[in-house]
Write a protein that holds these residues in place. Sequence first.
Motif, PDB file in Angstrom:
ATOM      1  N   GLN A 166     108.992  56.346 -26.206  1.00  0.00           N
ATOM      2  CA  GLN A 166     107.731  57.090 -26.475  1.00  0.00           C
ATOM      3  C   GLN A 166     107.654  58.352 -25.775  1.00  0.00           C
ATOM      4  O   GLN A 166     107.239  59.278 -26.360  1.00  0.00           O
ATOM      5  N   LEU A 167     108.509  58.329 -24.514  1.00  0.00           N
ATOM      6  CA  LEU A 167     108.647  59.742 -24.005  1.00  0.00           C
ATOM      7  C   LEU A 167     109.336  60.768 -25.036  1.00  0.00           C
ATOM      8  O   LEU A 167     109.299  61.797 -25.103  1.00  0.00           O
ATOM      9  N   ASP A 168     110.449  60.249 -25.559  1.00  0.00           N
ATOM     10  CA  ASP A 168     111.050  61.071 -26.545  1.00  0.00           C
ATOM     11  C   ASP A 168     110.279  61.528 -27.704  1.00  0.00           C
ATOM     12  O   ASP A 168     110.248  62.669 -28.184  1.00  0.00           O
ATOM     13  N   GLN A 169     109.496  60.617 -28.218  1.00  0.00           N
ATOM     14  CA  GLN A 169     108.575  60.998 -29.153  1.00  0.00           C
ATOM     15  C   GLN A 169     107.420  62.310 -28.739  1.00  0.00           C
ATOM     16  O   GLN A 169     107.398  63.236 -29.563  1.00  0.00           O
ATOM     17  N   ILE A 170     107.063  61.861 -27.649  1.00  0.00           N
ATOM     18  CA  ILE A 170     106.095  63.082 -27.022  1.00  0.00           C
ATOM     19  C   ILE A 170     106.638  64.243 -26.803  1.00  0.00           C
ATOM     20  O   ILE A 170     106.222  65.456 -27.325  1.00  0.00           O
ATOM     21  N   LEU A 231     102.595  69.723 -20.788  1.00  0.00           N
ATOM     22  CA  LEU A 231     102.918  68.472 -21.596  1.00  0.00           C
ATOM     23  C   LEU A 231     104.530  68.260 -21.178  1.00  0.00           C
ATOM     24  O   LEU A 231     104.873  66.945 -20.689  1.00  0.00           O
ATOM     25  N   ALA A 232     105.327  69.351 -21.420  1.00  0.00           N
ATOM     26  CA  ALA A 232     106.701  69.223 -21.150  1.00  0.00           C
ATOM     27  C   ALA A 232     106.918  69.020 -19.799  1.00  0.00           C
ATOM     28  O   ALA A 232     107.706  68.074 -19.368  1.00  0.00           O
ATOM     29  N   ALA A 233     106.195  69.192 -18.611  1.00  0.00           N
ATOM     30  CA  ALA A 233     106.286  69.022 -17.177  1.00  0.00           C
ATOM     31  C   ALA A 233     105.934  67.376 -17.075  1.00  0.00           C
ATOM     32  O   ALA A 233     106.617  67.044 -16.285  1.00  0.00           O
ATOM     33  N   GLU A 262      95.748  66.979 -21.878  1.00  0.00           N
ATOM     34  CA  GLU A 262      96.455  68.274 -22.653  1.00  0.00           C
ATOM     35  C   GLU A 262      96.422  67.959 -23.999  1.00  0.00           C
ATOM     36  O   GLU A 262      96.384  69.091 -24.694  1.00  0.00           O
ATOM     37  N   ALA A 263      96.513  66.915 -24.730  1.00  0.00           N
ATOM     38  CA  ALA A 263      96.651  66.575 -25.868  1.00  0.00           C
ATOM     39  C   ALA A 263      95.499  66.839 -26.777  1.00  0.00           C
ATOM     40  O   ALA A 263      95.026  67.399 -27.826  1.00  0.00           O
ATOM     41  N   LEU A 280      97.072  65.030 -32.976  1.00  0.00           N
ATOM     42  CA  LEU A 280      96.601  63.644 -33.284  1.00  0.00           C
ATOM     43  C   LEU A 280      97.734  62.596 -33.147  1.00  0.00           C
ATOM     44  O   LEU A 280      97.661  61.727 -32.640  1.00  0.00           O
ATOM     45  N   ASP A 281      98.843  63.162 -33.559  1.00  0.00           N
ATOM     46  CA  ASP A 281     100.220  62.402 -33.464  1.00  0.00           C
ATOM     47  C   ASP A 281     100.398  62.149 -31.973  1.00  0.00           C
ATOM     48  O   ASP A 281     100.793  61.042 -31.558  1.00  0.00           O
ATOM     49  N   LEU A 282     100.398  63.330 -31.434  1.00  0.00           N
ATOM     50  CA  LEU A 282     100.578  62.996 -29.630  1.00  0.00           C
ATOM     51  C   LEU A 282      99.629  62.071 -29.067  1.00  0.00           C
ATOM     52  O   LEU A 282      99.984  61.161 -28.163  1.00  0.00           O
TER      53      LEU A 282
END
Length: 297
Positions: A166-170, A231-233, A262-263, A280-282
């Motif tokens: 899930q983190l890879d998706q984000i 978000l990256a952090a 953030e999303a 929305l996907d996030l």
Amino acid sequence: MISMTGFAARRGPGAGHAWVWDLRAVNGKGLDLRLRLPDWIDGLELAIRAELQKAVTRGNVSLSLRVTQDGGGEEAGFRLHPVQLAAALAALARVEEAGMAAGLTLRQPTAADVLTLRGVLDQGQQDQDMTPLRQAILADLPGLLADFAAMRASEGAALAGVLRAQLDQIAALTAEAQREAAARAAAQADSLREGLARILAATDAVDATRLAQELALLAVKTDVTEELDRLAAHVAAARAHLADSAPVGRKLDFLMQEFMREANTLCSKAQSLALTRIGLDLKTVIDQMREQVQNVE
């Protein structure tokens, strides 16, 4: 990573008795221990509770222990106390009289109801030394806790795999949002230049300072660079928590709130269908991850 969900069962004999353990746990905000133990074995609950508190930091944990005498079922050794029985029956009679005086009709207690009253019936163990039995039971406890820990660790390993995916998706959606934001910035600049040209062509009474201020304010309101950086952090912080051997459930739960914040801001600043879709996907992935995080110790 350790899951808060787990189960273990175990049987053991010793000191002329046999016992059956049942230990299970589900998720919870704190540690809630619920024990069902024989009350005729002195000192057992305190010792078991202390060991459970060492083994578990979070979750709703239920442990039950049934102990029987060798050569008999659970009813072996039951003993009726005539004095306590007489006192219980007298008390019930007084309650019935008080109810009748108040105009109430009370249900008649059954023999089973009377037997459940404290002190009327016990297993007749008070005259025996329970120290050997208590020691035998406590010696069997580490095996139960080891089985319990193994299952929770197995569940945690599977859970960690899900969270990493899930983190890879984000991370992928964040990178996509960065590309879309850069493309949107170029399109917005062209649109602003065209709009500004129309305004200047229509009138000469334009306050250049005020116009610059409005354009700067619009740029700030629609800039999503800070949200994407955060978000990256957060992704990096969550990955570090997943690699930690200490309980990280509370830390991950807090991060989920930050992810969602953030999303939400990204969606409110999107100003484009593509960026809104990514936002929305996030939110969907973050919400799914938050549900999984609820099971992490």
